[in-house]
Design a protein around this motif. Structure first.
Motif, mmCIF file in Angstrom:
data_model
loop_
_atom_site.group_PDB
_atom_site.id
_atom_site.type_symbol
_atom_site.label_atom_id
_atom_site.label_comp_id
_atom_site.label_asym_id
_atom_site.label_seq_id
_atom_site.Cartn_x
_atom_site.Cartn_y
_atom_site.Cartn_z
ATOM 1 N N UNK A 1 0.820 -1.214 0.000
ATOM 2 C CA UNK A 1 0.000 0.000 0.000
ATOM 3 C C UNK A 1 0.851 1.260 0.000
ATOM 4 N N UNK A 2 1.927 1.257 0.793
ATOM 5 C CA UNK A 2 2.809 2.427 0.859
ATOM 6 C C UNK A 2 3.433 2.703 -0.500
ATOM 7 N N UNK A 3 3.916 1.623 -1.146
ATOM 8 C CA UNK A 3 4.509 1.787 -2.470
ATOM 9 C C UNK A 3 3.501 2.407 -3.436
ATOM 10 N N UNK A 4 2.289 1.856 -3.453
ATOM 11 C CA UNK A 4 1.264 2.362 -4.366
ATOM 12 C C UNK A 4 0.914 3.815 -4.046
ATOM 13 N N UNK A 5 0.826 4.133 -2.744
ATOM 14 C CA UNK A 5 0.480 5.497 -2.336
ATOM 15 C C UNK A 5 1.552 6.488 -2.762
ATOM 16 N N UNK A 6 2.827 6.115 -2.604
ATOM 17 C CA UNK A 6 3.933 6.994 -3.003
ATOM 18 C C UNK A 6 3.922 7.208 -4.512
ATOM 19 N N UNK A 7 3.718 6.098 -5.244
ATOM 20 C CA UNK A 7 3.697 6.205 -6.708
ATOM 21 C C UNK A 7 2.556 7.112 -7.158
ATOM 22 N N UNK A 8 1.377 6.944 -6.517
ATOM 23 C CA UNK A 8 0.215 7.750 -6.896
ATOM 24 C C UNK A 8 0.478 9.227 -6.632
ATOM 25 N N UNK A 9 1.138 9.536 -5.531
ATOM 26 C CA UNK A 9 1.374 10.936 -5.195
ATOM 27 C C UNK A 9 2.473 11.537 -6.073
ATOM 28 N N UNK A 10 3.445 10.717 -6.451
ATOM 29 C CA UNK A 10 4.606 11.240 -7.178
ATOM 30 C C UNK A 10 4.344 11.337 -8.683
ATOM 31 N N UNK A 11 3.770 10.265 -9.233
ATOM 32 C CA UNK A 11 3.463 10.275 -10.670
ATOM 33 C C UNK A 11 1.970 10.544 -10.832
ATOM 34 N N UNK A 12 1.621 11.802 -11.023
ATOM 35 C CA UNK A 12 0.204 12.185 -11.040
ATOM 36 C C UNK A 12 -0.593 11.449 -12.120
ATOM 37 N N UNK A 13 0.086 11.035 -13.198
ATOM 38 C CA UNK A 13 -0.647 10.359 -14.281
ATOM 39 C C UNK A 13 -1.257 9.046 -13.794
ATOM 40 N N UNK A 14 -0.564 8.392 -12.867
ATOM 41 C CA UNK A 14 -1.032 7.087 -12.397
ATOM 42 C C UNK A 14 -2.024 7.213 -11.238
ATOM 43 N N UNK A 15 -2.141 8.443 -10.709
ATOM 44 C CA UNK A 15 -2.932 8.660 -9.503
ATOM 45 C C UNK A 15 -4.360 8.117 -9.601
ATOM 46 N N UNK A 16 -5.084 8.552 -10.645
ATOM 47 C CA UNK A 16 -6.490 8.161 -10.766
ATOM 48 C C UNK A 16 -6.636 6.649 -10.871
ATOM 49 N N UNK A 17 -5.800 6.051 -11.705
ATOM 50 C CA UNK A 17 -5.892 4.611 -11.919
ATOM 51 C C UNK A 17 -5.670 3.860 -10.602
ATOM 52 N N UNK A 18 -4.565 4.176 -9.932
ATOM 53 C CA UNK A 18 -4.242 3.470 -8.686
ATOM 54 C C UNK A 18 -5.327 3.666 -7.638
ATOM 55 N N UNK A 19 -5.734 4.910 -7.453
ATOM 56 C CA UNK A 19 -6.700 5.164 -6.385
ATOM 57 C C UNK A 19 -8.085 4.598 -6.697
ATOM 58 N N UNK A 20 -8.438 4.514 -7.980
ATOM 59 C CA UNK A 20 -9.718 3.874 -8.339
ATOM 60 C C UNK A 20 -9.694 2.404 -7.915
ATOM 61 N N UNK A 21 -8.566 1.743 -8.230
ATOM 62 C CA UNK A 21 -8.447 0.327 -7.852
ATOM 63 C C UNK A 21 -8.502 0.193 -6.335
ATOM 64 N N UNK A 22 -7.867 1.120 -5.628
ATOM 65 C CA UNK A 22 -7.899 1.082 -4.167
ATOM 66 C C UNK A 22 -9.334 1.251 -3.652
ATOM 67 N N UNK A 23 -10.077 2.172 -4.303
ATOM 68 C CA UNK A 23 -11.479 2.384 -3.913
ATOM 69 C C UNK A 23 -12.272 1.089 -4.038
ATOM 70 N N UNK A 24 -12.002 0.356 -5.122
ATOM 71 C CA UNK A 24 -12.713 -0.902 -5.342
ATOM 72 C C UNK A 24 -12.382 -1.898 -4.228
ATOM 73 N N UNK A 25 -11.079 -2.028 -3.930
ATOM 74 C CA UNK A 25 -10.665 -2.955 -2.866
ATOM 75 C C UNK A 25 -11.312 -2.544 -1.540
ATOM 76 N N UNK A 26 -11.385 -1.230 -1.346
ATOM 77 C CA UNK A 26 -11.898 -0.697 -0.097
ATOM 78 C C UNK A 26 -13.399 -0.941 0.055
ATOM 79 N N UNK A 27 -14.081 -1.146 -1.090
ATOM 80 C CA UNK A 27 -15.529 -1.270 -0.988
ATOM 81 C C UNK A 27 -15.948 -2.661 -0.517
#
Lengths: 271, 312
Positions: free
Chosen positions: A88-114
């Motif tokens: 999770x930390x790796x994904x969170x850092x990548x999402x914050x650093x590479x803005x292009x990947x942000x939406x994709x990563x966080x959408x998948x996280x939202x799904x897992x979270x649901x």
């Protein structure tokens, strides 16, 4: 930190957490007895001089079982928080650093979270069969999106700071910048979160073991021990009560400590 | 509003496909051959081969996935390996009791949690606030099964006041109400802590807002200020958070059903998994996951209805 040390509740929580961790690590030193050695003569003996917390249905000493149970339970919790938190930390850092990947990563996280952790527990136990591995895997998966969210939120704020700009200006590479500057500044938030999550994971893991999807009897694991005691509830309630109280106290200690840490490290949340 | 709803619906589609894929994979990795199981132990190789063709098991994986989707759409979730009862029938029988249990737990724990949280926020820092916080921290740390076992031991066994195994009838009959009391106390009991905590934070936020100061300046009675102006506004985040906690409630329900032998979906799922009844396990997991997609969708939309600011 001073604030934390002046809070009596936080100190009690900290003491309990440390005691549990030390007891789990040094279980083989603290007792020479084997948690699987049965002695049918003292089966279901209530707490007394021979067995301070009583003996279970096979005559195994509850204190010995408790120490080893604590060991396995904490180990399961540490594995789940470590694996899930790491990914999770790796994904969170990548999402914050590479803005292009942000939406994709966080959408998948939202799904897992649901989906609730218990559902991962059911699905993974169905695929791989019930057991300790299934529980660790399920709780890790359930932990990934939570860690990703915390780290992304913290790292996004950090990204606005001048030191990031400065590091870039001197020509620092992405990997080095993330590992040397961004990650260390997320650690305090991550630490508070991990403390609180540890308590939740232990609660979930012991529940999965209790319903038969986790550690299998006669394994000394707190949830499995409580399940085993359920059968003898009316004759020997201590078999179920002792491990249940242990789980309650350990989770309570982690929650109290986590709350105090959050108040101490994050003044914005102080009420 | 409509745009928001359509957006949410579209987002649910890939999730649903993902869940269906996991369900399909579940049947691929299991060690038993469904054709052999359906044919029974006495069947000849020819019969097994025929059934295999019938079920489409000799076709490519992608075609099988299509067939599987088609079967699901027709409500065919397969047949239990253990007792040959269709999975859909079993699910139909168990969903009611599970919803009943969740409803009976929420109906008393949410109001109590709201009240405790509001009281804690109003007298913030006072002894009563500390008491509320202590109860809620203890509540979120208490294993569901521990609370259940305590209630069974004292109320059910020692004092012999209430039954503690199985369901004794529908909720609207006296027998049903008596039967659901202990399971609902157990499941609701672990829900009070989170609700009280969320409410306290939300009410604290609102109590500091300007409209509350205005309401006080107007000379409104304190009870009106707290209930009408503070709690009411605090309800928006609390409703969402409660919606998100439904997953937590389901986890508790699975354990509660197991302890009290309550004939619900959770107990069915656990039983199917521990007895290697793969079609049944797959069916229960699919239905639970599908239920979650729907619940999340409803909470999302409800949030937009309650708080017009979200719709933008």
């Amino acid at each position: 930190m001073n604030r934390l040390l002046r809070d009596p509740l936080a100190l009690i929580g900290l003491a309990l957490v440390l005691a549990a961790i030390l007891a789990a690590i040094f279980a083989p030193v603290l007792t020479s007895a084997d948690p699987y050695d049965n002695d049918l003569a003292s089966a279901m003996q209530p707490p007394g001089p021979d067995h301070m917390l009583g003996a279970d249905d096979q005559g195994r000493d509850m204190i010995v079982r408790l120490l080893y149970g604590l060991r396995l339970t904490l180990l399961m919790g540490a594995a789940a928080v470590g694996i899930g938190g790491g990914i999770g930390t790796t994904l969170g850092l990548v999402a914050a650093f590479y803005r292009r990947l942000d939406t994709l990563i966080m959408r998948i996280m939202d799904v897992l979270l649901s989906f609730p952790a218990i559902l991962f527990g059911l699905a993974i136990a169905a695929i791989f069969g019930p057991g300790t591995t299934a529980v660790i895997l399920a709780l890790s998966v359930a932990t990934i999106p939570l860690a990703a969210r915390i780290v992304r939120a913290t790292a996004t704020v950090e990204m606005q700071r001048d030191y990031i700009e400065a590091a870039r200006a001197v020509g620092m590479g992405d990997n080095r910048l993330i590992l040397r500057h961004l990650l260390p500044n997320c650690l305090s938030a991550l630490f508070v979160w991990a403390t609180l999550r540890f308590g939740q994971v232990i609660l979930l893991g012991s529940a999965l073991s209790f319903i038969g999807l986790g550690a299998q009897p006669p394994t000394a694991e707190l949830g499995a021990m409580a399940a085993q005691g359920r059968t003898f509830l009316f004759f020997a309630p201590h078999i179920a009560v002792v491990p249940s109280i242990a789980i309650f106290l350990v989770v309570l200690a982690f929650n109290v400590l986590g709350d105090a840490l959050r108040d101490a490290l994050d003044p914005r949340l102080r009420v | 509003m409509l745009c928001h709803a359509v957006h949410r619906l579209l987002l649910a589609i890939p999730v649903l496909l993902g869940v269906l894929t996991v369900g399909f994979m579940l049947m691929q990795v299991v060690p038993t051959d469904p054709a052999t199981v359906r044919a029974g132990p006495m069947a000849t190789a020819d019969v097994v081969a025929a059934i295999r063709r019938d079920l489409g098991l000799d076709r490519p994986l992608l075609v099988q996935f299509g067939l599987y989707l088609a079967r699901l759409l027709q409500g065919d979730l397969g047949v239990s390996i253990i007792n040959n009862i269709p999975v859909a029938t079993e699910l139909g029988n168990t969903i009611g009791p599970t919803l009943e249990l969740m409803l009976a737990s929420l109906i008393w724990s949410i109001p109590l949690g709201l009240a405790l949280g509001t009281i804690g926020a109003y007298w913030r820092g006072k002894l009563i606030d500390r008491a509320v916080m202590a109860v809620s921290v203890a509540g979120v740390s208490l294993p569901v099964f521990f609370l259940g076992l305590i209630l069974i031991w004292f109320v059910g066994f020692r004092w012999g006041l209430l039954p503690f195994t199985g369901r004794s009838g529908p909720l609207w009959t006296l027998d049903g109400l008596i039967g659901i009391t202990l399971p609902a106390l157990t499941l609701g009991g672990v829900f009070i802590g989170p609700v009280a905590r969320m409410t306290r934070t939300a009410v604290l936020d609102v109590l500091g807002a300007e409209h509350v100061r205005t309401a006080r300046a107007k000379g409104l009675r304190e009870i009106t200020v707290v209930l009408r102006h503070a709690l009411r506004n605090a309800l928006i985040p609390v409703v969402t958070l409660i919606g998100l906690q439904i997953g937590f409630l389901l986890g508790g329900a699975v354990v509660t059903e197991t302890i009290f032998s309550w004939p619900g979906v959770g107990r069915l799922a656990v039983g199917a998994i521990t007895s290697n009844d793969f079609p049944m396990a797959q069916g229960t997991i699919l239905v639970l996951a599908g239920g979650f997609i729907v619940i999340n969708l409803v909470v999302d939309l409800l949030y937009a209805v309650l708080d017009p600011r979200v719709r933008a």
